[in-house]
Design a protein around this motif. Sequence first.
Motif, PDB file in Angstrom:
ATOM      1  N   VAL A   4     161.226  25.944  84.184  1.00  0.00           N
ATOM      2  CA  VAL A   4     159.754  26.109  85.138  1.00  0.00           C
ATOM      3  C   VAL A   4     160.198  24.788  86.146  1.00  0.00           C
ATOM      4  CG1 VAL A   4     157.416  25.068  85.204  1.00  0.00           C
ATOM      5  CG2 VAL A   4     158.348  26.962  83.396  1.00  0.00           C
ATOM      6  N   LEU A   5     159.938  24.998  87.506  1.00  0.00           N
ATOM      7  CA  LEU A   5     160.337  24.062  88.458  1.00  0.00           C
ATOM      8  C   LEU A   5     159.068  23.796  89.047  1.00  0.00           C
ATOM      9  CD1 LEU A   5     163.188  23.961  91.224  1.00  0.00           C
ATOM     10  CD2 LEU A   5     160.774  23.332  91.757  1.00  0.00           C
ATOM     11  N   ALA A   6     158.436  22.871  89.244  1.00  0.00           N
ATOM     12  CA  ALA A   6     156.964  22.607  89.863  1.00  0.00           C
ATOM     13  C   ALA A   6     157.233  21.956  91.044  1.00  0.00           C
ATOM     14  CB  ALA A   6     156.212  21.794  88.825  1.00  0.00           C
ATOM     15  N   THR A   7     156.514  22.359  92.035  1.00  0.00           N
ATOM     16  CA  THR A   7     156.871  22.025  93.528  1.00  0.00           C
ATOM     17  C   THR A   7     155.621  21.731  94.326  1.00  0.00           C
ATOM     18  OG1 THR A   7     158.420  22.010  95.454  1.00  0.00           O
ATOM     19  CG2 THR A   7     157.136  24.227  94.629  1.00  0.00           C
ATOM     20  N   ARG A   8     155.401  21.060  95.267  1.00  0.00           N
ATOM     21  CA  ARG A   8     154.360  20.821  96.158  1.00  0.00           C
ATOM     22  C   ARG A   8     155.068  20.248  97.679  1.00  0.00           C
ATOM     23  NH1 ARG A   8     148.949  20.653  97.407  1.00  0.00           N
ATOM     24  NH2 ARG A   8     148.227  19.071  98.732  1.00  0.00           N
ATOM     25  N   ASP A   9     155.095  21.102  98.680  1.00  0.00           N
ATOM     26  CA  ASP A   9     155.453  20.418  99.932  1.00  0.00           C
ATOM     27  C   ASP A   9     156.720  19.696 100.264  1.00  0.00           C
ATOM     28  OD1 ASP A   9     152.888  21.280 100.892  1.00  0.00           O
ATOM     29  OD2 ASP A   9     151.665  19.658 100.837  1.00  0.00           O
ATOM     30  N   ARG A  10     157.736  20.314  99.490  1.00  0.00           N
ATOM     31  CA  ARG A  10     159.059  19.688  99.670  1.00  0.00           C
ATOM     32  C   ARG A  10     160.075  20.988  99.702  1.00  0.00           C
ATOM     33  NH1 ARG A  10     159.043  14.581  95.665  1.00  0.00           N
ATOM     34  NH2 ARG A  10     157.891  13.113  96.999  1.00  0.00           N
ATOM     35  N   SER A  11     159.758  21.562 100.817  1.00  0.00           N
ATOM     36  CA  SER A  11     160.756  22.906 100.717  1.00  0.00           C
ATOM     37  C   SER A  11     162.270  22.689 100.995  1.00  0.00           C
ATOM     38  CB  SER A  11     160.268  23.742 102.104  1.00  0.00           C
ATOM     39  OG  SER A  11     160.377  23.264 103.246  1.00  0.00           O
ATOM     40  N   ALA A  12     162.589  21.603 101.687  1.00  0.00           N
ATOM     41  CA  ALA A  12     163.983  21.187 101.824  1.00  0.00           C
ATOM     42  C   ALA A  12     164.655  20.933 100.520  1.00  0.00           C
ATOM     43  CB  ALA A  12     164.169  20.141 102.971  1.00  0.00           C
ATOM     44  N   GLY A  13     163.932  20.055  99.615  1.00  0.00           N
ATOM     45  CA  GLY A  13     164.485  19.479  98.394  1.00  0.00           C
ATOM     46  C   GLY A  13     164.229  20.756  97.398  1.00  0.00           C
ATOM     47  N   LEU A  14     163.630  21.804  97.507  1.00  0.00           N
ATOM     48  CA  LEU A  14     163.221  22.668  96.492  1.00  0.00           C
ATOM     49  C   LEU A  14     164.600  23.767  96.863  1.00  0.00           C
ATOM     50  CD1 LEU A  14     161.880  24.622  94.755  1.00  0.00           C
ATOM     51  CD2 LEU A  14     160.411  25.477  96.791  1.00  0.00           C
ATOM     52  N   ASP A  82     162.246  19.443  88.798  1.00  0.00           N
ATOM     53  CA  ASP A  82     161.382  19.292  89.937  1.00  0.00           C
ATOM     54  C   ASP A  82     161.913  19.607  91.097  1.00  0.00           C
ATOM     55  OD1 ASP A  82     159.424  18.181  88.359  1.00  0.00           O
ATOM     56  OD2 ASP A  82     159.749  16.341  88.718  1.00  0.00           O
ATOM     57  N   ASP A  83     161.543  19.550  92.274  1.00  0.00           N
ATOM     58  CA  ASP A  83     162.296  20.067  93.535  1.00  0.00           C
ATOM     59  C   ASP A  83     163.296  18.943  94.267  1.00  0.00           C
ATOM     60  OD1 ASP A  83     160.337  18.063  94.546  1.00  0.00           O
ATOM     61  OD2 ASP A  83     158.707  19.506  95.127  1.00  0.00           O
ATOM     62  N   ASP A  84     163.437  18.191  93.257  1.00  0.00           N
ATOM     63  CA  ASP A  84     164.447  17.057  93.388  1.00  0.00           C
ATOM     64  C   ASP A  84     165.428  16.871  92.402  1.00  0.00           C
ATOM     65  OD1 ASP A  84     162.920  15.681  91.702  1.00  0.00           O
ATOM     66  OD2 ASP A  84     162.795  13.827  93.397  1.00  0.00           O
ATOM     67  N   SER A  85     165.526  18.050  91.340  1.00  0.00           N
ATOM     68  CA  SER A  85     166.241  17.740  90.241  1.00  0.00           C
ATOM     69  C   SER A  85     166.883  18.966  89.816  1.00  0.00           C
ATOM     70  CB  SER A  85     165.454  17.017  89.141  1.00  0.00           C
ATOM     71  OG  SER A  85     164.454  17.926  88.854  1.00  0.00           O
ATOM     72  N   TRP A  86     167.986  19.017  89.003  1.00  0.00           N
ATOM     73  CA  TRP A  86     168.604  20.154  88.562  1.00  0.00           C
ATOM     74  C   TRP A  86     169.268  19.836  87.228  1.00  0.00           C
ATOM     75  CZ3 TRP A  86     169.559  18.113  93.265  1.00  0.00           C
ATOM     76  CH2 TRP A  86     170.634  17.619  93.618  1.00  0.00           C
ATOM     77  N   TRP A  87     169.794  21.087  86.505  1.00  0.00           N
ATOM     78  CA  TRP A  87     170.476  20.837  85.336  1.00  0.00           C
ATOM     79  C   TRP A  87     172.137  20.609  85.591  1.00  0.00           C
ATOM     80  CZ3 TRP A  87     168.329  19.017  80.804  1.00  0.00           C
ATOM     81  CH2 TRP A  87     167.025  19.218  81.058  1.00  0.00           C
ATOM     82  N   ALA A  88     172.797  20.174  85.133  1.00  0.00           N
ATOM     83  CA  ALA A  88     174.415  20.147  84.959  1.00  0.00           C
ATOM     84  C   ALA A  88     174.895  21.557  84.429  1.00  0.00           C
ATOM     85  CB  ALA A  88     175.072  19.287  84.280  1.00  0.00           C
ATOM     86  N   PRO A  89     175.850  22.247  84.994  1.00  0.00           N
ATOM     87  CA  PRO A  89     176.284  23.532  84.356  1.00  0.00           C
ATOM     88  C   PRO A  89     176.717  23.143  82.776  1.00  0.00           C
ATOM     89  CG  PRO A  89     177.551  23.053  86.366  1.00  0.00           C
ATOM     90  CD  PRO A  89     176.503  21.801  86.028  1.00  0.00           C
ATOM     91  N   GLY A  90     176.292  24.182  81.947  1.00  0.00           N
ATOM     92  CA  GLY A  90     176.632  24.005  80.495  1.00  0.00           C
ATOM     93  C   GLY A  90     175.282  23.194  79.643  1.00  0.00           C
TER      94      GLY A  90
END
Length: 302
Positions: A4-14, A82-90
Amino acid sequence: MGLVLATRDRSAGLARSLRHLLALPERPEILVVDNASTDDTRALLARDFPQVRVLPLPSDRGALARTDGVRALDTPYVAFCDDDSWWAPGALATAAQLLDEHPRLGLLSARALVGPAEYADPLSGVLAASPLGPAADLPGIQILDFLGRAAVVRREAYLDAGGYHPLLFSGAEETLLAYDLAARGWGVTHCPEVTAHHHPHPDPRTGHQAAVSRNALLTAWLRRPLPYALARTRALAAEARHDPHARDALRQALNRLPAALRHRRPLPAHVERAARRLDAAVMERGRCGPLVVARNAPRHDT
């Protein structure tokens, strides 16, 4: 595994976050929960990411957007970002394995690395030093707080605890959920072998400092003993005499206090004892406490 990725008004970061997430070898089911964005978020998703499922919300629901996402998925485990984060591979494969092997584990908090320099998030360091120690039937170290953007939950546990509390909206809302998970018997741990990345948005987080202090006080009134909640209120009132952020936080908290009293549910004795151990560790590190300091730490993203 769902995500689940929650976002608001940050399309570039998303867009940047989604590119990283779609490249993960685990291929999680991704659900973007849009908190009523007014920019081109929805057009971007439809045009550039048609493979991603989208849950559009009619209004900004803050952290409750994550609960909407968890309810919309049917995967046994759900990772948040979030729209400025992600998970490392694995990382998600490791998290799923830990959840498989430890059926009482309700929430797993990951190590968060910040910016291109990949320095450790200050709160990750605080969690790694938790005085609660390990449990025989859980991985990692026991905690009663976490980073919302770097957590993986067992869907059953999350819904059993009720998800994020609507009174808090956003800002240090994680502590209350950790309390509620522990109160229901679920394990909450920090597992640094699971890694998330956070590249904070450059725009200032208006009102964030006040929201963190407000929610820390409301959490005290919702779950902690009355003498503790009163002491926290007096401390914030004293701070408000010279700090405009504290004044704003106190005003917001007092406006919500009647609702907090209606929803008050003190912690079971064993969870309260654990919370007191963490309080004692806070006092050793400084009067203001490392969790609030860590959540308001300056950003160094360049």
